[in-house]
Scaffold this motif. Sequence first.
Motif, PDB file in Angstrom:
ATOM      1  N   ASN A 145       0.807  -1.222   0.000  1.00 23.53           N
ATOM      2  CA  ASN A 145       0.000   0.000   0.000  1.00 23.53           C
ATOM      3  C   ASN A 145       0.845   1.279   0.000  1.00 23.53           C
ATOM      4  O   ASN A 145       0.304   2.378  -0.032  1.00 23.53           O
ATOM      5  CB  ASN A 145      -0.934   0.008   1.223  1.00 23.53           C
ATOM      6  N   GLY A 146       2.158   1.123   0.054  1.00 19.94           N
ATOM      7  CA  GLY A 146       3.029   2.298   0.043  1.00 19.94           C
ATOM      8  C   GLY A 146       3.036   3.058   1.357  1.00 19.94           C
ATOM      9  O   GLY A 146       3.436   4.221   1.405  1.00 19.94           O
ATOM     10  N   LEU A 147       2.600   2.402   2.444  1.00 20.81           N
ATOM     11  CA  LEU A 147       2.553   3.055   3.756  1.00 20.81           C
ATOM     12  C   LEU A 147       3.721   2.600   4.614  1.00 20.81           C
ATOM     13  O   LEU A 147       4.112   1.439   4.585  1.00 20.81           O
ATOM     14  CB  LEU A 147       1.257   2.684   4.482  1.00 20.81           C
ATOM     15  N   SER A 148       4.250   3.518   5.412  1.00 20.09           N
ATOM     16  CA  SER A 148       5.292   3.134   6.366  1.00 20.09           C
ATOM     17  C   SER A 148       4.742   3.285   7.781  1.00 20.09           C
ATOM     18  O   SER A 148       3.620   3.729   7.985  1.00 20.09           O
ATOM     19  CB  SER A 148       6.547   3.988   6.172  1.00 20.09           C
ATOM     20  N   GLY A 168       6.236   1.125   2.664  1.00 22.03           N
ATOM     21  CA  GLY A 168       6.503   2.505   2.253  1.00 22.03           C
ATOM     22  C   GLY A 168       7.948   2.817   1.927  1.00 22.03           C
ATOM     23  O   GLY A 168       8.336   3.985   1.892  1.00 22.03           O
ATOM     24  N   LEU A 169       8.765   1.796   1.696  1.00 24.31           N
ATOM     25  CA  LEU A 169      10.175   2.049   1.381  1.00 24.31           C
ATOM     26  C   LEU A 169      10.330   2.473  -0.076  1.00 24.31           C
ATOM     27  O   LEU A 169       9.650   1.962  -0.967  1.00 24.31           O
ATOM     28  CB  LEU A 169      11.018   0.801   1.657  1.00 24.31           C
ATOM     29  N   VAL A 186      15.501  -5.740   3.461  1.00 23.05           N
ATOM     30  CA  VAL A 186      14.389  -4.814   3.194  1.00 23.05           C
ATOM     31  C   VAL A 186      13.574  -5.329   2.008  1.00 23.05           C
ATOM     32  O   VAL A 186      14.096  -6.012   1.125  1.00 23.05           O
ATOM     33  CB  VAL A 186      14.881  -3.379   2.915  1.00 23.05           C
ATOM     34  N   ASP A 187      12.295  -4.967   2.022  1.00 19.40           N
ATOM     35  CA  ASP A 187      11.352  -5.442   1.013  1.00 19.40           C
ATOM     36  C   ASP A 187      10.680  -4.234   0.368  1.00 19.40           C
ATOM     37  O   ASP A 187      10.258  -3.314   1.066  1.00 19.40           O
ATOM     38  CB  ASP A 187      10.306  -6.328   1.707  1.00 19.40           C
ATOM     39  N   VAL A 188      10.567  -4.254  -0.955  1.00 21.73           N
ATOM     40  CA  VAL A 188       9.922  -3.140  -1.659  1.00 21.73           C
ATOM     41  C   VAL A 188       8.987  -3.678  -2.728  1.00 21.73           C
ATOM     42  O   VAL A 188       9.247  -4.718  -3.332  1.00 21.73           O
ATOM     43  CB  VAL A 188      10.972  -2.195  -2.297  1.00 21.73           C
ATOM     44  N   SER A 189       7.880  -2.969  -2.933  1.00 27.85           N
ATOM     45  CA  SER A 189       6.961  -3.317  -4.017  1.00 27.85           C
ATOM     46  C   SER A 189       6.526  -2.031  -4.724  1.00 27.85           C
ATOM     47  O   SER A 189       7.077  -1.668  -5.753  1.00 27.85           O
ATOM     48  CB  SER A 189       5.755  -4.090  -3.481  1.00 27.85           C
ATOM     49  N   SER A 190       5.574  -1.316  -4.120  1.00 24.18           N
ATOM     50  CA  SER A 190       5.072  -0.104  -4.789  1.00 24.18           C
ATOM     51  C   SER A 190       6.142   0.983  -4.908  1.00 24.18           C
ATOM     52  O   SER A 190       6.070   1.834  -5.796  1.00 24.18           O
ATOM     53  CB  SER A 190       3.844   0.442  -4.047  1.00 24.18           C
ATOM     54  N   GLY A 191       7.141   0.953  -4.032  1.00 18.53           N
ATOM     55  CA  GLY A 191       8.192   1.988  -4.047  1.00 18.53           C
ATOM     56  C   GLY A 191       9.118   1.956  -5.253  1.00 18.53           C
ATOM     57  O   GLY A 191       9.925   2.872  -5.440  1.00 18.53           O
ATOM     58  N   VAL A 192       9.017   0.887  -6.071  1.00 18.05           N
ATOM     59  CA  VAL A 192       9.830   0.829  -7.306  1.00 18.05           C
ATOM     60  C   VAL A 192       8.925   0.661  -8.527  1.00 18.05           C
ATOM     61  O   VAL A 192       9.277   0.007  -9.498  1.00 18.05           O
ATOM     62  CB  VAL A 192      10.898  -0.289  -7.251  1.00 18.05           C
ATOM     63  N   GLU A 193       7.722   1.269  -8.448  1.00 22.08           N
ATOM     64  CA  GLU A 193       6.764   1.175  -9.554  1.00 22.08           C
ATOM     65  C   GLU A 193       6.446   2.546 -10.134  1.00 22.08           C
ATOM     66  O   GLU A 193       6.398   3.541  -9.416  1.00 22.08           O
ATOM     67  CB  GLU A 193       5.460   0.514  -9.074  1.00 22.08           C
ATOM     68  N   SER A 194       6.177   2.563 -11.439  1.00 21.21           N
ATOM     69  CA  SER A 194       5.742   3.797 -12.109  1.00 21.21           C
ATOM     70  C   SER A 194       4.216   3.913 -12.079  1.00 21.21           C
ATOM     71  O   SER A 194       3.660   4.995 -12.277  1.00 21.21           O
ATOM     72  CB  SER A 194       6.242   3.813 -13.547  1.00 21.21           C
TER      73      SER A 194
END
Length: 212
Positions: A145-148, A168-169, A186-194
């Motif tokens: 969800n892009g939340l930290s 949220g990273l 560390v884990d990222v999903s939405s933080g590396v999306e356009s």
Amino acid sequence: MADSRVKICGLRSVADVAAAVAAQAAYAGFVFFPKSPRHLTTDQARLLAFAAPPGLMKVALTVDADDATLDAICDAVPLDMLQLHGHESPERVAQVRARYGLPVMKAVGVADEGDLAALTEYSLAADQILIDAKPPKGADLPGGNGLSFDWRLLVGRKWLRPWMLAGGLTPDNVAEAIRLTGARQVDVSSGVESAPGVKDERLMAAFVKAAQ
């Protein structure tokens, strides 16, 4: 401080896998959750898993999946780890570990200090814990969800198992998150999306570089 290992979650194409490898990610996350813009069928995930080189940990993210669903995923896709991202109990985590013979990572949502006790509980049952931001009430997605959350809650804390920081990273804040929490992963999903579900190879490369 050693380099932090990066998991890029929600990969959806062979090009995404190649970009994760080029960026030097340690884990590739495949999402099996129909409500997510990153959802894959088992056939799609199988293609991606076969495109992954040895050494890249292939992780299946599921949400409150029953045995039949997990059987179908594990039968079709060569995996290295299962990630349970729903309301699975510690007993369910232990069952899944025993049934599939794969390491299990359990995601635990954190919003305040009261949520930290669950991390200790789950670290007894899982091989790793993923410390994520708790989703807002009524959210369709349990993560991505892009939340930290307030990373200071984790300062100086230790658990029995390796843990991974999520929530949220982005390439801009991951170095600070690692500095504050001491996260080795560390884990990222939405933080590396356009756009939702659309990975950006430049952001992926920037994120891993910042994490290291």
